[in-house]
Design an enzyme around this catalytic site. Structure first.
Site, short mmCIF file in Angstrom:
data_model
loop_
_atom_site.label_atom_id
_atom_site.label_comp_id
_atom_site.label_asym_id
_atom_site.label_seq_id
_atom_site.Cartn_x
_atom_site.Cartn_y
_atom_site.Cartn_z
N ALA A 161 -6.12 -8.62 -22.60
CA ALA A 161 -7.42 -8.22 -23.15
C ALA A 161 -7.38 -6.82 -23.76
O ALA A 161 -8.41 -6.26 -24.10
CB ALA A 161 -8.49 -8.28 -22.05
N SER A 182 -0.39 -4.55 -18.46
CA SER A 182 1.08 -4.52 -18.31
C SER A 182 1.56 -3.11 -17.99
O SER A 182 2.51 -2.93 -17.22
CB SER A 182 1.77 -5.05 -19.58
OG SER A 182 1.61 -4.15 -20.66
N LYS A 212 -6.79 0.89 -19.00
CA LYS A 212 -7.22 1.88 -20.00
C LYS A 212 -8.14 1.23 -21.03
O LYS A 212 -8.08 0.03 -21.28
CB LYS A 212 -6.02 2.52 -20.70
CG LYS A 212 -5.33 1.68 -21.78
CD LYS A 212 -5.86 1.97 -23.17
CE LYS A 212 -5.26 1.17 -24.29
NZ LYS A 212 -5.13 -0.28 -24.17
N ASP A 272 -0.54 3.69 -23.08
CA ASP A 272 -1.06 2.93 -21.94
C ASP A 272 -0.43 3.38 -20.63
O ASP A 272 -1.14 3.61 -19.64
CB ASP A 272 -0.82 1.43 -22.14
CG ASP A 272 -1.72 0.83 -23.21
OD1 ASP A 272 -2.34 1.59 -23.97
OD2 ASP A 272 -1.80 -0.42 -23.28
N ASN A 330 -2.07 -13.32 -9.61
CA ASN A 330 -2.96 -13.51 -10.77
C ASN A 330 -2.43 -14.55 -11.75
O ASN A 330 -3.20 -15.25 -12.40
CB ASN A 330 -3.15 -12.19 -11.53
CG ASN A 330 -3.84 -11.12 -10.71
OD1 ASN A 330 -3.18 -10.42 -9.96
ND2 ASN A 330 -5.15 -10.98 -10.83
N GLY A 352 -4.53 -2.58 -20.93
CA GLY A 352 -3.40 -1.88 -20.31
C GLY A 352 -2.91 -2.49 -19.02
O GLY A 352 -2.34 -1.79 -18.17
#
Length: 404
Positions: A149, A154, A13, A212, A55, A152
């Site tokens: 960053a 998480s 988002k 989010d 990641n 959104g």
């Protein structure tokens, strides 16, 4: 328990308008970002439940028989709150400590790994314990979104976990039919996914707003004001450049700075917040009109709103030299940009009108990467959480999920 492999994705988002003003009761517009998180759930019978997060270099597994022996009454405090009613409390320290015991973290375990694993264990144990026995399965989650960053990441992770586990445990049906490449759940099922995803977000963040996970669940664009969330009707998908300045954000300090400036200069700052609210409302109106047949004039209005909001955010004190550089570089190529999120660095968005030629886009991206920024060409107004046919996913995504 379903026996087939599940492939799920959910978007990130960005805040289009209203950041910082939303803290003071004004409207914010949040839009789904078509950089997505992908999850593969593979049921099996090896007696293990595994989690792989390439990641961030996480690969963990637990013995299902040992988890089955746990006294799971510590989860009941959540369960009794009735997720259908949308009543959710912050996890107690005791609950988090119990989950940490189950996780068995090494002493040097990074916080990012801890919260990701805790959210997974919470959702797995809470959703799957209704089964006769906890299921053996492997979950791999890979994301196009950078972490930390303000995009959104998480929430997209929690939404993917909730959707996959609820579907695997047949709490909600798999909407994918034989001739579908991609499909989405019903409104009712999305509401259940969102409630559980919000609980995962609570484990990760403590006291999130819920915006989010709502954007990641429903996609498109949402309006948020004083805890109330509503969807915009069929907003157009807008092409953008998303740029990460890679300057770390200090969200709490920036929010406190705006509050202090409001206290110090109430007659200056309060009108700024009111004006940002008007920008968000005007943008909402224009997006509503663009549903049928967008006109060049409407894109020009969107660009003006972006410019005005960016100047307002600078006046609130949440700008940064890196964001000024981003705006100058894109303006030199005839494009309009603003910060998104907390500011003070972090990310910015640049609107790409339909008539912008690809060479101009490439030149802008090259100039931004030349500044040391990361840059993605993507879109906003993306679909929310979806389930995919494996062969419909791009090869790089399939390879990342297969660990290649």
């Amino acid at each position: 328990m379903l026996s087939e492999v599940l492939l799920v994705s959910a978007p990130g988002k960005v805040i289009l308008h209203g950041e910082h003003a939303v803290v003071h009761g004004k409207v914010a517009l949040a839009v789904a970002l078509n950089l997505r998180t992908f999850l593969q759930l593979q049921p099996h019978s090896n007696g293990k439940v595994g989690l792989s997060l390439p990641n961030i270099g996480v690969k963990r597994d637990w013995d299902v028989a040992s988890l089955q022996l746990l006294d799971m009454s510590f989860l009941d405090e959540y369960r009794e709150e009735q997720p259908e009613q949308g009543v959710v409390t912050v996890p107690t320290p005791e609950q988090v400590e119990k989950l940490k015991e189950v996780a068995g973290f090494p002493e040097d375990c990074a916080i990012s790994e801890q919260v990701a694993v805790l959210a997974f264990l919470y959702l797995y144990l809470s959703i799957c314990r209704k089964q006769r026995a906890l299921p053996s399965l492997d979950i791999v989650v890979w994301s196009e979104l950078p972490t930390g960053a303000g995009l959104g990441s998480s929430a997209a992770y929690s939404v993917c976990l909730a959707a996959a586990l609820l579907t695997a445990c047949e709490e909600i049906p798999n909407p994918l039919r034989d001739d579908d490449c991609v499909s989405r759940w019903t409104q009712k099922d999305l509401e259940l996914i969102n409630k559980w995803a919000f609980r995962g977000e609570k484990v990760i963040h403590g006291n999130p707003s819920g915006v989010d996970n709502a954007v990641s669940t429903w996609g498109g664009a949402l309006r948020y004001q004083q805890g109330q969330i509503s969807s915009l009707k069929k907003p157009p998908a807008l092409k953008i450049l998303l740029t990460n300045t890679k300057v770390p954000r200090r969200t709490k300090a920036l929010v406190a700075g705006v509050r202090n400036r409001l206290i110090k200069f109430p007659e200056i700052v309060a009108p700024l917040l009111t004006s940002i609210n008007a920008i968000a409302l005007e943008c909402e109106r224009v997006l509503g009109e663009m549903e049928a047949d967008p006109t060049p004039e409407q894109y020009l209005v969107l660009e003006e709103l972006i410019d005005m909001n960016q100047h307002h955010l600078n006046a609130l004190g949440v700008g940064h030299a890196s964001l000024d550089q981003l705006c100058q570089v894109t303006m030199a190529h005839g494009l309009h940009s603003k910060l998104t999120g907390a500011g003070g660095g972090g990310c910015g968005i640049t609107l790409l009108k339909p008539d912008v030629e690809q060479p101009a886009v490439e030149a802008t991206k090259q100039a931004l990467t030349g500044c040391g920024f990361d840059c993605w060409e993507t879109s906003i107004g993306a679909p929310g959480v979806s389930v995919h046919l494996a062969t419909s996913l791009d090869a790089p995504i399939r390879q990342a999920l297969d660990g290649l």
